[in-house]
Design a protein around this motif. Structure first.
Motif, PDB file in Angstrom:
ATOM      1  N   SER A  17      76.018 -42.242 -72.894  1.00  0.00           N
ATOM      2  CA  SER A  17      75.384 -40.958 -73.204  1.00  0.00           C
ATOM      3  C   SER A  17      76.412 -39.837 -73.257  1.00  0.00           C
ATOM      4  O   SER A  17      77.580 -40.024 -72.963  1.00  0.00           O
ATOM      5  CB  SER A  17      74.319 -40.639 -72.162  1.00  0.00           C
ATOM      6  N   LYS A  20      84.837 -36.564 -65.050  1.00  0.00           N
ATOM      7  CA  LYS A  20      83.528 -36.823 -65.645  1.00  0.00           C
ATOM      8  C   LYS A  20      82.447 -36.717 -64.576  1.00  0.00           C
ATOM      9  O   LYS A  20      82.627 -37.148 -63.447  1.00  0.00           O
ATOM     10  CB  LYS A  20      83.520 -38.211 -66.270  1.00  0.00           C
ATOM     11  N   SER A  21      81.321 -36.170 -64.948  1.00  0.00           N
ATOM     12  CA  SER A  21      80.176 -36.068 -64.049  1.00  0.00           C
ATOM     13  C   SER A  21      79.748 -37.447 -63.559  1.00  0.00           C
ATOM     14  O   SER A  21      79.712 -38.406 -64.321  1.00  0.00           O
ATOM     15  CB  SER A  21      79.009 -35.403 -64.768  1.00  0.00           C
ATOM     16  N   SER A  22      79.394 -37.538 -62.298  1.00  0.00           N
ATOM     17  CA  SER A  22      78.909 -38.802 -61.746  1.00  0.00           C
ATOM     18  C   SER A  22      77.512 -39.135 -62.265  1.00  0.00           C
ATOM     19  O   SER A  22      77.039 -40.258 -62.104  1.00  0.00           O
ATOM     20  CB  SER A  22      78.895 -38.738 -60.218  1.00  0.00           C
ATOM     21  N   TYR A  23      76.836 -38.191 -62.914  1.00  0.00           N
ATOM     22  CA  TYR A  23      75.508 -38.426 -63.473  1.00  0.00           C
ATOM     23  C   TYR A  23      75.569 -38.960 -64.906  1.00  0.00           C
ATOM     24  O   TYR A  23      74.558 -39.190 -65.529  1.00  0.00           O
ATOM     25  CB  TYR A  23      74.679 -37.138 -63.460  1.00  0.00           C
ATOM     26  N   CYS A  24      76.750 -39.166 -65.425  1.00  0.00           N
ATOM     27  CA  CYS A  24      76.926 -39.613 -66.804  1.00  0.00           C
ATOM     28  C   CYS A  24      76.662 -41.108 -66.916  1.00  0.00           C
ATOM     29  O   CYS A  24      77.271 -41.910 -66.223  1.00  0.00           O
ATOM     30  CB  CYS A  24      78.352 -39.299 -67.259  1.00  0.00           C
ATOM     31  N   ALA A  25      75.773 -41.472 -67.815  1.00  0.00           N
ATOM     32  CA  ALA A  25      75.516 -42.889 -68.093  1.00  0.00           C
ATOM     33  C   ALA A  25      76.617 -43.414 -69.015  1.00  0.00           C
ATOM     34  O   ALA A  25      77.339 -42.640 -69.642  1.00  0.00           O
ATOM     35  CB  ALA A  25      74.149 -43.057 -68.732  1.00  0.00           C
ATOM     36  N   GLN A  26      76.708 -44.691 -69.130  1.00  0.00           N
ATOM     37  CA  GLN A  26      77.792 -45.313 -69.884  1.00  0.00           C
ATOM     38  C   GLN A  26      77.868 -44.834 -71.338  1.00  0.00           C
ATOM     39  O   GLN A  26      78.925 -44.541 -71.839  1.00  0.00           O
ATOM     40  CB  GLN A  26      77.637 -46.837 -69.844  1.00  0.00           C
ATOM     41  N   CYS A  62      78.380 -36.800 -71.948  1.00  0.00           N
ATOM     42  CA  CYS A  62      78.830 -36.548 -70.588  1.00  0.00           C
ATOM     43  C   CYS A  62      79.386 -35.134 -70.444  1.00  0.00           C
ATOM     44  O   CYS A  62      79.910 -34.567 -71.386  1.00  0.00           O
ATOM     45  CB  CYS A  62      79.925 -37.543 -70.198  1.00  0.00           C
TER      46      CYS A  62
END
Length: 67
Positions: free
Chosen positions: A16, A8-14, A18
């Motif tokens: 949202s 998973k992308s490290s920019y993914c919010a909880q 992804c």
């Protein structure tokens, strides 16, 4: 593709949507979004690198405005 192969992308919010990435075979990159996990885009590392560099340089900035 096994579930644990996806990162998973490290920019993914909880809560949202992804972006997930995997390397299922040599010279192959797979991408998918959490909202449609069965839709998988495949490309090569070189092509993905070119796309990312172009995006960072602003090559696609006007696309959203053209709609």
């Amino acid at each position: 593709m096994r579930i644990h192969d996806w990162q998973k992308s490290s920019y993914c919010a909880q809560a949202s949507n992804c972006l997930y990435v995997a390397a299922p075979a040599p010279h192959t990159i797979a991408l998918r979004e959490s909202d449609e996990p069965d839709v998988i885009l495949t490309t090569t590392p070189a092509t993905l690198g070119t796309f990312i560099r172009a995006a960072k340089a602003g090559a696609f900035d006007g696309l959203a405005q053209d709609r």
